[in-house]
Design an enzyme around this catalytic site. Sequence first.
Site, mmCIF file in Angstrom:
data_model
loop_
_atom_site.group_PDB
_atom_site.id
_atom_site.type_symbol
_atom_site.label_atom_id
_atom_site.label_comp_id
_atom_site.label_asym_id
_atom_site.label_seq_id
_atom_site.Cartn_x
_atom_site.Cartn_y
_atom_site.Cartn_z
ATOM 1 N N LYS A 48 0.825 -1.206 0.000
ATOM 2 C CA LYS A 48 0.000 0.000 0.000
ATOM 3 C C LYS A 48 0.862 1.259 0.000
ATOM 4 O O LYS A 48 0.405 2.334 -0.389
ATOM 5 C CB LYS A 48 -0.888 0.031 1.273
ATOM 6 C CG LYS A 48 -1.794 -1.150 1.438
ATOM 7 C CD LYS A 48 -2.457 -1.068 2.823
ATOM 8 C CE LYS A 48 -3.241 -2.314 3.118
ATOM 9 N NZ LYS A 48 -3.642 -2.347 4.548
ATOM 10 N N GLU A 103 8.042 2.753 -5.770
ATOM 11 C CA GLU A 103 8.095 2.202 -4.406
ATOM 12 C C GLU A 103 8.096 3.305 -3.360
ATOM 13 O O GLU A 103 8.528 4.424 -3.623
ATOM 14 C CB GLU A 103 9.390 1.389 -4.247
ATOM 15 C CG GLU A 103 9.234 -0.096 -4.520
ATOM 16 C CD GLU A 103 8.585 -0.844 -3.355
ATOM 17 O OE1 GLU A 103 7.839 -0.250 -2.560
ATOM 18 O OE2 GLU A 103 8.837 -2.048 -3.253
ATOM 19 N N ASP A 104 7.625 2.956 -2.151
ATOM 20 C CA ASP A 104 7.718 3.899 -1.040
ATOM 21 C C ASP A 104 9.148 3.947 -0.491
ATOM 22 O O ASP A 104 9.729 5.012 -0.334
ATOM 23 C CB ASP A 104 6.708 3.564 0.073
ATOM 24 C CG ASP A 104 6.800 2.116 0.573
ATOM 25 O OD1 ASP A 104 7.540 1.304 -0.017
ATOM 26 O OD2 ASP A 104 6.122 1.800 1.565
ATOM 27 N N ASP A 107 14.443 -0.960 1.291
ATOM 28 C CA ASP A 107 15.177 -1.167 2.534
ATOM 29 C C ASP A 107 16.194 -2.296 2.296
ATOM 30 O O ASP A 107 17.262 -2.050 1.742
ATOM 31 C CB ASP A 107 14.146 -1.508 3.620
ATOM 32 C CG ASP A 107 14.707 -1.525 5.016
ATOM 33 O OD1 ASP A 107 15.253 -0.497 5.445
ATOM 34 O OD2 ASP A 107 14.586 -2.562 5.699
ATOM 35 N N PHE A 156 13.528 3.989 11.548
ATOM 36 C CA PHE A 156 12.219 3.750 10.938
ATOM 37 C C PHE A 156 11.485 5.075 10.755
ATOM 38 O O PHE A 156 11.556 5.951 11.603
ATOM 39 C CB PHE A 156 11.411 2.821 11.855
ATOM 40 C CG PHE A 156 10.289 2.120 11.162
ATOM 41 C CD1 PHE A 156 10.524 0.942 10.462
ATOM 42 C CD2 PHE A 156 8.992 2.624 11.213
ATOM 43 C CE1 PHE A 156 9.481 0.277 9.816
ATOM 44 C CE2 PHE A 156 7.947 1.971 10.568
ATOM 45 C CZ PHE A 156 8.192 0.795 9.876
ATOM 46 N N VAL A 157 10.785 5.212 9.640
ATOM 47 C CA VAL A 157 10.065 6.459 9.357
ATOM 48 C C VAL A 157 8.610 6.170 8.978
ATOM 49 O O VAL A 157 8.287 5.075 8.510
ATOM 50 C CB VAL A 157 10.739 7.259 8.213
ATOM 51 C CG1 VAL A 157 12.124 7.741 8.629
ATOM 52 C CG2 VAL A 157 10.810 6.447 6.928
ATOM 53 N N ASP A 163 3.858 3.429 6.797
ATOM 54 C CA ASP A 163 3.098 3.174 8.018
ATOM 55 C C ASP A 163 3.939 2.540 9.118
ATOM 56 O O ASP A 163 5.012 1.979 8.876
ATOM 57 C CB ASP A 163 1.951 2.202 7.718
ATOM 58 C CG ASP A 163 2.476 0.781 7.460
ATOM 59 O OD1 ASP A 163 3.295 0.619 6.529
ATOM 60 O OD2 ASP A 163 2.112 -0.147 8.216
HETATM 61 P P1 IMP Z 1 12.530 -4.363 1.914
HETATM 62 O O1 IMP Z 1 11.969 -5.600 1.282
HETATM 63 O O2 IMP Z 1 13.315 -4.683 3.166
HETATM 64 O O3 IMP Z 1 13.334 -3.507 0.969
HETATM 65 O O4 IMP Z 1 11.349 -3.488 2.507
HETATM 66 C C1 IMP Z 1 10.183 -3.390 1.880
HETATM 67 C C2 IMP Z 1 9.049 -2.785 2.658
HETATM 68 O O5 IMP Z 1 9.231 -2.673 4.080
HETATM 69 C C3 IMP Z 1 8.811 -1.375 2.191
HETATM 70 O O6 IMP Z 1 8.169 -1.340 0.933
HETATM 71 C C4 IMP Z 1 7.959 -0.856 3.319
HETATM 72 O O7 IMP Z 1 6.614 -1.247 3.131
HETATM 73 C C5 IMP Z 1 8.532 -1.531 4.551
HETATM 74 N N1 IMP Z 1 9.454 -0.616 5.260
HETATM 75 C C6 IMP Z 1 10.804 -0.690 5.314
HETATM 76 N N2 IMP Z 1 11.315 0.331 6.046
HETATM 77 C C7 IMP Z 1 10.262 1.075 6.454
HETATM 78 C C8 IMP Z 1 10.142 2.289 7.244
HETATM 79 O O8 IMP Z 1 11.109 2.925 7.709
HETATM 80 N N3 IMP Z 1 8.863 2.743 7.450
HETATM 81 C C9 IMP Z 1 7.761 2.120 6.942
HETATM 82 N N4 IMP Z 1 7.824 0.996 6.207
HETATM 83 C C10 IMP Z 1 9.070 0.475 5.953
HETATM 84 MG MG MG Z 2 6.418 -1.201 0.049
#
Ligand code: IMP
Ligand code: MG
Length: 180
Positions: A48, A103-104, A107, A156-157, A163
């Site tokens: 989302k 993407e938001d 990470d 974390f943000v 969210d």
């Molecule tokens: P990744 O697979 O570790 O790159 O992370 C993917 C998902 O984790 C992102 O698309 C977010 O939905 C969530 N996420 C990672 N870091 C944060 C954060 O700081 N705040 C909110 N959601 C996060």
């Molecule tokens: Mg995401």
Amino acid sequence: MEGVTLGPVLFTAEAIAARVRAVAEQINRDYLSREDPGKDVVLVSVLKGGFIFLADLVRCLEIPVVVDFLAISGYGDRGTSEGVRILKDLSEGIGGKDVLVVEDIVDTGLTLSYILRNLEARGPDSLRVCTFLDRAVKRIVPVEVRYRCFEVGEDFVVGYGLDYNQKWRNLPQVHLLRGR
Ligand code: IMP
Ligand code: MG
């Protein structure tokens, strides 16, 4: 969960708007200089978290775009993308299309690398990534991020689509959390 409250603002709404415009200009330039600048660009938003960034970004784009949405389940074990599944697939095929994943935050890169592998298998003409936030310090899987608004550190943000336990997506600015 209890005791977690909003912390200080990291990026104001004004700073976000300026960066989104700048990134959109970069995207406009790049895609307008394609061999066929009139070809639709398929913006794939990952639900989302990506919905607010997508909404602001598309309104700054001057290239022909269509939007589509993808929803993914979170991965179980950190360190692998095992268990990642598509919960809601795209509504149109992307074979032969120029695809830009919106993407938001990137990470670890686990979610995105799964998405990219999955989309690549459908035979797009091009496949690039545009992310609102990039947390490169936490990357486990290398992924090529072509466009980014901001680089962030480990904290974390929330806000602007991001969210904590489904809360605070609606904030117009990005905050750090307190007590997490
Ligand atoms: P990744 O697979 O570790 O790159 O992370 C993917 C998902 O984790 C992102 O698309 C977010 O939905 C969530 N996420 C990672 N870091 C944060 C954060 O700081 N705040 C909110 N959601 C996060
Ligand atoms: Mg995401």
